[in-house]
Design a protein around this motif. Structure first.
Motif, PDB file in Angstrom:
ATOM      1  N   MET A  56      53.711  25.382   1.407  1.00 52.09           N
ATOM      2  CA  MET A  56      54.639  26.493   1.215  1.00 52.09           C
ATOM      3  C   MET A  56      55.632  26.171   0.099  1.00 52.09           C
ATOM      4  O   MET A  56      55.957  27.033  -0.710  1.00 52.09           O
ATOM      5  CB  MET A  56      55.384  26.804   2.514  1.00 52.09           C
ATOM      6  CG  MET A  56      56.246  28.044   2.416  1.00 52.09           C
ATOM      7  SD  MET A  56      55.363  29.537   1.940  1.00 52.09           S
ATOM      8  CE  MET A  56      54.807  30.107   3.521  1.00 52.09           C
ATOM      9  N   ASP A  57      56.084  24.923   0.029  1.00 50.49           N
ATOM     10  CA  ASP A  57      57.002  24.514  -1.047  1.00 50.49           C
ATOM     11  C   ASP A  57      56.333  24.666  -2.409  1.00 50.49           C
ATOM     12  O   ASP A  57      56.959  25.104  -3.370  1.00 50.49           O
ATOM     13  CB  ASP A  57      57.457  23.065  -0.857  1.00 50.49           C
ATOM     14  CG  ASP A  57      58.453  22.914   0.286  1.00 50.49           C
ATOM     15  OD1 ASP A  57      58.995  23.945   0.742  1.00 50.49           O
ATOM     16  OD2 ASP A  57      58.679  21.773   0.721  1.00 50.49           O
ATOM     17  N   GLU A  58      55.051  24.305  -2.476  1.00 51.76           N
ATOM     18  CA  GLU A  58      54.301  24.428  -3.732  1.00 51.76           C
ATOM     19  C   GLU A  58      54.188  25.893  -4.141  1.00 51.76           C
ATOM     20  O   GLU A  58      54.344  26.242  -5.314  1.00 51.76           O
ATOM     21  CB  GLU A  58      52.902  23.817  -3.553  1.00 51.76           C
ATOM     22  CG  GLU A  58      52.092  23.770  -4.820  1.00 51.76           C
ATOM     23  CD  GLU A  58      50.728  23.135  -4.594  1.00 51.76           C
ATOM     24  OE1 GLU A  58      49.883  23.277  -5.488  1.00 51.76           O
ATOM     25  OE2 GLU A  58      50.506  22.502  -3.546  1.00 51.76           O
ATOM     26  N   LEU A  59      53.936  26.754  -3.179  1.00 55.41           N
ATOM     27  CA  LEU A  59      53.822  28.183  -3.452  1.00 55.41           C
ATOM     28  C   LEU A  59      55.148  28.753  -3.944  1.00 55.41           C
ATOM     29  O   LEU A  59      55.205  29.460  -4.943  1.00 55.41           O
ATOM     30  CB  LEU A  59      53.355  28.922  -2.195  1.00 55.41           C
ATOM     31  CG  LEU A  59      53.220  30.428  -2.314  1.00 55.41           C
ATOM     32  CD1 LEU A  59      52.196  30.805  -3.371  1.00 55.41           C
ATOM     33  CD2 LEU A  59      52.844  31.020  -0.973  1.00 55.41           C
ATOM     34  N   ILE A  60      56.239  28.432  -3.271  1.00 52.91           N
ATOM     35  CA  ILE A  60      57.560  28.931  -3.656  1.00 52.91           C
ATOM     36  C   ILE A  60      57.947  28.393  -5.033  1.00 52.91           C
ATOM     37  O   ILE A  60      58.503  29.114  -5.861  1.00 52.91           O
ATOM     38  CB  ILE A  60      58.621  28.558  -2.600  1.00 52.91           C
ATOM     39  CG1 ILE A  60      58.283  29.219  -1.256  1.00 52.91           C
ATOM     40  CG2 ILE A  60      60.022  28.954  -3.056  1.00 52.91           C
ATOM     41  CD1 ILE A  60      58.099  30.718  -1.313  1.00 52.91           C
ATOM     42  N   LYS A  61      57.612  27.139  -5.310  1.00 51.90           N
ATOM     43  CA  LYS A  61      57.901  26.550  -6.624  1.00 51.90           C
ATOM     44  C   LYS A  61      57.139  27.294  -7.725  1.00 51.90           C
ATOM     45  O   LYS A  61      57.686  27.579  -8.789  1.00 51.90           O
ATOM     46  CB  LYS A  61      57.532  25.066  -6.623  1.00 51.90           C
ATOM     47  CG  LYS A  61      57.879  24.374  -7.911  1.00 51.90           C
ATOM     48  CD  LYS A  61      57.511  22.912  -7.868  1.00 51.90           C
ATOM     49  CE  LYS A  61      57.766  22.264  -9.214  1.00 51.90           C
ATOM     50  NZ  LYS A  61      57.285  20.895  -9.271  1.00 51.90           N
TER      51      LYS A  61
END
Length: 149
Positions: A56-61
């Protein structure tokens, strides 16, 4: 022979692009081609599980990189795309209004009004995804090109 009329050393005629610092995104900026990384992450919502914090962090980034310094009000409310989980699922949403929840919708399930109006377009094979804004809809093709609806 040309004469110099202005004698000002402070004039800067460089053609370097300057970054937008006010956080406003124009329609012209919204219609720029989307990056492959962004497209791949959105396409992978069915294939991969993003329940892990790293995913999820990768997606938001990737979303933040795609839209740069935009203010929250200029970001999409969410992203709608065709769901490949199979019958009875039809489309899925990535809600960016604060919770970043991924939800898969069945054929008969109704969605929020902002998303429902783009549902038929999101199911179409011509588009990889649909970005939903409070006042517009941006259609994104497989190659990353964008069109305003």
């Amino acid at each position: 022979m040309a004469r110099i009329i202005l004698q000002n050393d402070n004039i800067n005629f460089s053609t370097d692009k300057q970054s937008i610092t006010n956080g406003f995104i124009s329609d012209r900026d919204l219609l720029k081609k989307r990056s492959k990384k962004y497209l791949d992450l959105i396409a992978g919502l069915d294939a991969k599980t993003l329940t892990e914090t790293k995913g999820m962090d990768e997606l938001i980034k990737a979303i933040q990189e795609e839209f740069g310094t935009a203010e929250l009000s200029n970001l999409p409310l969410g992203i709608l795309s065709k769901c490949f989980l199979g019958h009875p699922y039809e489309v899925h949403t990535l809600d960016l209004s604060g919770s970043q929840i991924i939800k898969h919708y069945k054929i008969t399930e109704t969605m929020e009004a902002e998303f429902e109006k783009a549902r038929s377009v999101a199911k179409h094979n011509a588009y990889a995804m649909v970005e939903i804004y409070k006042d517009k809809i941006i259609l994104i093709r497989e190659d990353g090109t964008a069109t305003k609806l």
